[in-house]
Design a protein around this motif. Structure first.
Motif, PDB file in Angstrom:
ATOM      1  N   ASN A   1       0.831  -1.200   0.000  1.00 18.50           N
ATOM      2  CA  ASN A   1       0.000   0.000   0.000  1.00 18.50           C
ATOM      3  C   ASN A   1       0.872   1.258   0.000  1.00 18.50           C
ATOM      4  OD1 ASN A   1      -2.430   1.491   0.106  1.00 18.50           O
ATOM      5  ND2 ASN A   1      -2.215   1.691   2.325  1.00 18.50           N
ATOM      6  N   ALA A   2       1.907   1.281   0.836  1.00 18.54           N
ATOM      7  CA  ALA A   2       2.811   2.430   0.892  1.00 18.54           C
ATOM      8  C   ALA A   2       3.548   2.608  -0.434  1.00 18.54           C
ATOM      9  CB  ALA A   2       3.802   2.262   2.042  1.00 18.54           C
ATOM     10  N   ALA A   3       4.006   1.514  -1.032  1.00 18.07           N
ATOM     11  CA  ALA A   3       4.717   1.584  -2.317  1.00 18.07           C
ATOM     12  C   ALA A   3       3.778   2.034  -3.433  1.00 18.07           C
ATOM     13  CB  ALA A   3       5.333   0.226  -2.654  1.00 18.07           C
ATOM     14  N   SER A   4       2.535   1.607  -3.381  1.00 17.07           N
ATOM     15  CA  SER A   4       1.562   1.952  -4.430  1.00 17.07           C
ATOM     16  C   SER A   4       1.236   3.443  -4.456  1.00 17.07           C
ATOM     17  CB  SER A   4       0.275   1.155  -4.243  1.00 17.07           C
ATOM     18  OG  SER A   4       0.528  -0.221  -4.436  1.00 17.07           O
ATOM     19  N   LYS A   5       1.440   4.121  -3.356  1.00 16.57           N
ATOM     20  CA  LYS A   5       1.169   5.557  -3.292  1.00 16.57           C
ATOM     21  C   LYS A   5       2.311   6.387  -3.878  1.00 16.57           C
ATOM     22  CE  LYS A   5      -1.948   5.144   0.586  1.00 16.57           C
ATOM     23  NZ  LYS A   5      -2.176   5.401   2.006  1.00 16.57           N
ATOM     24  N   CYS A   6       3.412   5.738  -4.219  1.00 14.91           N
ATOM     25  CA  CYS A   6       4.559   6.434  -4.805  1.00 14.91           C
ATOM     26  C   CYS A   6       4.328   6.628  -6.301  1.00 14.91           C
ATOM     27  CB  CYS A   6       5.839   5.629  -4.593  1.00 14.91           C
ATOM     28  SG  CYS A   6       6.278   5.410  -2.862  1.00 14.91           S
ATOM     29  N   GLU A   7       4.730   7.783  -6.810  1.00 14.91           N
ATOM     30  CA  GLU A   7       4.568   8.079  -8.234  1.00 14.91           C
ATOM     31  C   GLU A   7       5.771   7.614  -9.050  1.00 14.91           C
ATOM     32  OE1 GLU A   7       3.577  12.167  -8.766  1.00 14.91           O
ATOM     33  OE2 GLU A   7       1.851  12.051  -7.459  1.00 14.91           O
ATOM     34  N   PHE A   8       6.607   6.791  -8.475  1.00 12.47           N
ATOM     35  CA  PHE A   8       7.800   6.279  -9.130  1.00 12.47           C
ATOM     36  C   PHE A   8       7.850   4.765  -8.928  1.00 12.47           C
ATOM     37  CE2 PHE A   8       8.590   8.269  -5.033  1.00 12.47           C
ATOM     38  CZ  PHE A   8       9.072   7.215  -4.266  1.00 12.47           C
ATOM     39  N   ASP A   9       8.710   4.104  -9.692  1.00  9.24           N
ATOM     40  CA  ASP A   9       8.843   2.655  -9.581  1.00  9.24           C
ATOM     41  C   ASP A   9       9.561   2.288  -8.287  1.00  9.24           C
ATOM     42  OD1 ASP A   9       7.639   2.225 -12.023  1.00  9.24           O
ATOM     43  OD2 ASP A   9       9.528   2.181 -13.126  1.00  9.24           O
ATOM     44  N   VAL A  10       9.089   1.216  -7.662  1.00  7.50           N
ATOM     45  CA  VAL A  10       9.712   0.688  -6.451  1.00  7.50           C
ATOM     46  C   VAL A  10       9.910  -0.801  -6.674  1.00  7.50           C
ATOM     47  CG1 VAL A  10       9.525   0.382  -3.953  1.00  7.50           C
ATOM     48  CG2 VAL A  10       8.484   2.385  -5.023  1.00  7.50           C
ATOM     49  N   ASP A  11      11.145  -1.266  -6.496  1.00  7.38           N
ATOM     50  CA  ASP A  11      11.453  -2.682  -6.641  1.00  7.38           C
ATOM     51  C   ASP A  11      11.940  -3.230  -5.310  1.00  7.38           C
ATOM     52  OD1 ASP A  11      10.913  -2.777  -9.404  1.00  7.38           O
ATOM     53  OD2 ASP A  11      12.927  -2.052  -9.872  1.00  7.38           O
ATOM     54  N   VAL A  12      11.683  -4.485  -5.081  1.00  7.16           N
ATOM     55  CA  VAL A  12      12.186  -5.168  -3.897  1.00  7.16           C
ATOM     56  C   VAL A  12      12.879  -6.434  -4.403  1.00  7.16           C
ATOM     57  CG1 VAL A  12      10.017  -6.378  -3.436  1.00  7.16           C
ATOM     58  CG2 VAL A  12      11.601  -5.986  -1.589  1.00  7.16           C
ATOM     59  N   SER A  13      14.042  -6.725  -3.832  1.00  3.65           N
ATOM     60  CA  SER A  13      14.795  -7.876  -4.328  1.00  3.65           C
ATOM     61  C   SER A  13      15.382  -8.694  -3.193  1.00  3.65           C
ATOM     62  CB  SER A  13      15.906  -7.416  -5.277  1.00  3.65           C
ATOM     63  OG  SER A  13      16.769  -6.515  -4.650  1.00  3.65           O
TER      64      SER A  13
ATOM     65  N   SER B   1      14.665  -0.795  -3.823  1.00  4.68           N
ATOM     66  CA  SER B   1      15.322   0.139  -4.744  1.00  4.68           C
ATOM     67  C   SER B   1      14.282   1.048  -5.377  1.00  4.68           C
ATOM     68  CB  SER B   1      16.044  -0.632  -5.854  1.00  4.68           C
ATOM     69  OG  SER B   1      16.937  -1.561  -5.313  1.00  4.68           O
ATOM     70  N   TYR B   2      14.608   2.337  -5.441  1.00  3.08           N
ATOM     71  CA  TYR B   2      13.701   3.310  -6.057  1.00  3.08           C
ATOM     72  C   TYR B   2      14.455   4.601  -6.294  1.00  3.08           C
ATOM     73  CZ  TYR B   2      13.405   4.940  -1.238  1.00  3.08           C
ATOM     74  OH  TYR B   2      13.708   5.389   0.017  1.00  3.08           O
ATOM     75  N   ILE B   3      13.922   5.426  -7.175  1.00  2.00           N
ATOM     76  CA  ILE B   3      14.452   6.763  -7.411  1.00  2.00           C
ATOM     77  C   ILE B   3      13.268   7.706  -7.307  1.00  2.00           C
ATOM     78  CG2 ILE B   3      15.551   8.315  -9.052  1.00  2.00           C
ATOM     79  CD1 ILE B   3      16.974   5.884 -10.231  1.00  2.00           C
ATOM     80  N   GLY B   4      13.230   8.485  -6.259  1.00  2.42           N
ATOM     81  CA  GLY B   4      12.131   9.398  -6.003  1.00  2.42           C
ATOM     82  C   GLY B   4      12.004   9.626  -4.512  1.00  2.42           C
ATOM     83  N   TYR B   5      10.988  10.363  -4.117  1.00  2.00           N
ATOM     84  CA  TYR B   5      10.779  10.643  -2.704  1.00  2.00           C
ATOM     85  C   TYR B   5       9.290  10.693  -2.393  1.00  2.00           C
ATOM     86  CZ  TYR B   5      10.860  12.847   1.854  1.00  2.00           C
ATOM     87  OH  TYR B   5      10.676  13.103   3.182  1.00  2.00           O
ATOM     88  N   ASN B   6       8.911   9.982  -1.344  1.00  2.00           N
ATOM     89  CA  ASN B   6       7.562  10.019  -0.799  1.00  2.00           C
ATOM     90  C   ASN B   6       7.719   9.925   0.714  1.00  2.00           C
ATOM     91  OD1 ASN B   6       5.145   8.583   0.415  1.00  2.00           O
ATOM     92  ND2 ASN B   6       4.351   9.067  -1.615  1.00  2.00           N
ATOM     93  N   GLN B   7       7.293  10.940   1.427  1.00  6.97           N
ATOM     94  CA  GLN B   7       7.517  11.020   2.864  1.00  6.97           C
ATOM     95  C   GLN B   7       6.934   9.826   3.620  1.00  6.97           C
ATOM     96  OE1 GLN B   7       6.229  14.683   4.608  1.00  6.97           O
ATOM     97  NE2 GLN B   7       6.913  14.138   6.644  1.00  6.97           N
ATOM     98  N   ASP B   8       5.731   9.412   3.287  1.00  7.96           N
ATOM     99  CA  ASP B   8       5.104   8.281   3.982  1.00  7.96           C
ATOM    100  C   ASP B   8       5.863   6.977   3.723  1.00  7.96           C
ATOM    101  OD1 ASP B   8       3.149   9.965   5.022  1.00  7.96           O
ATOM    102  OD2 ASP B   8       1.791   9.599   3.344  1.00  7.96           O
ATOM    103  N   PHE B   9       6.314   6.786   2.486  1.00  3.44           N
ATOM    104  CA  PHE B   9       7.071   5.579   2.149  1.00  3.44           C
ATOM    105  C   PHE B   9       8.414   5.583   2.880  1.00  3.44           C
ATOM    106  CE2 PHE B   9       9.618   2.983  -0.938  1.00  3.44           C
ATOM    107  CZ  PHE B   9       8.962   1.792  -0.695  1.00  3.44           C
ATOM    108  N   GLU B  10       9.069   6.725   2.935  1.00  2.00           N
ATOM    109  CA  GLU B  10      10.341   6.837   3.657  1.00  2.00           C
ATOM    110  C   GLU B  10      10.148   6.485   5.133  1.00  2.00           C
ATOM    111  OE1 GLU B  10      13.410   7.524   2.498  1.00  2.00           O
ATOM    112  OE2 GLU B  10      12.755   7.856   0.433  1.00  2.00           O
ATOM    113  N   LYS B  11       9.051   6.937   5.719  1.00  5.65           N
ATOM    114  CA  LYS B  11       8.784   6.623   7.128  1.00  5.65           C
ATOM    115  C   LYS B  11       8.574   5.125   7.312  1.00  5.65           C
ATOM    116  CE  LYS B  11       5.891   7.608  11.132  1.00  5.65           C
ATOM    117  NZ  LYS B  11       6.562   6.569  11.823  1.00  5.65           N
TER     118      LYS B  11
END
Length: 69
Positions: free
Chosen positions: A14-26, A52-62
């Motif tokens: 849910n947190a990753a889905s709110k990001c406007e950039f790609d988010v990968d987990v490996s 891994s991601y390139i971008g910023y989302n305050q909620d995701f960072e938290k």
């Protein structure tokens, strides 16, 4: 690197889905789209996961900060 248990996966996706950039987990050589709940559930949770991601989302960072391995 984060550590999750299966109960935390919906919150992570849910947190990753709110990001406007790609988010990968490996894990090892497997890379999954972090916005895919089925894909993330297929990972091994006994070891830390690399996010891994390139971008910023305050909620995701938290969320990531709260789950650092």
């Amino acid at each position: 690197m984060i550590k999750l248990n299966p109960c935390q996966i919906p919150e992570f996706v849910n947190a990753a889905s709110k990001c406007e950039f790609d988010v990968d987990v490996s894990y090892n050589r497997v890379t999954i789209d972090a916005k895919s709940i089925l894909g993330v559930f297929g990972l091994d949770f006994r070891s830390p996961l690399k996010v891994s991601y390139i971008g910023y989302n305050q909620d995701f960072e938290k969320f990531l900060t709260d789950h650092i391995a």
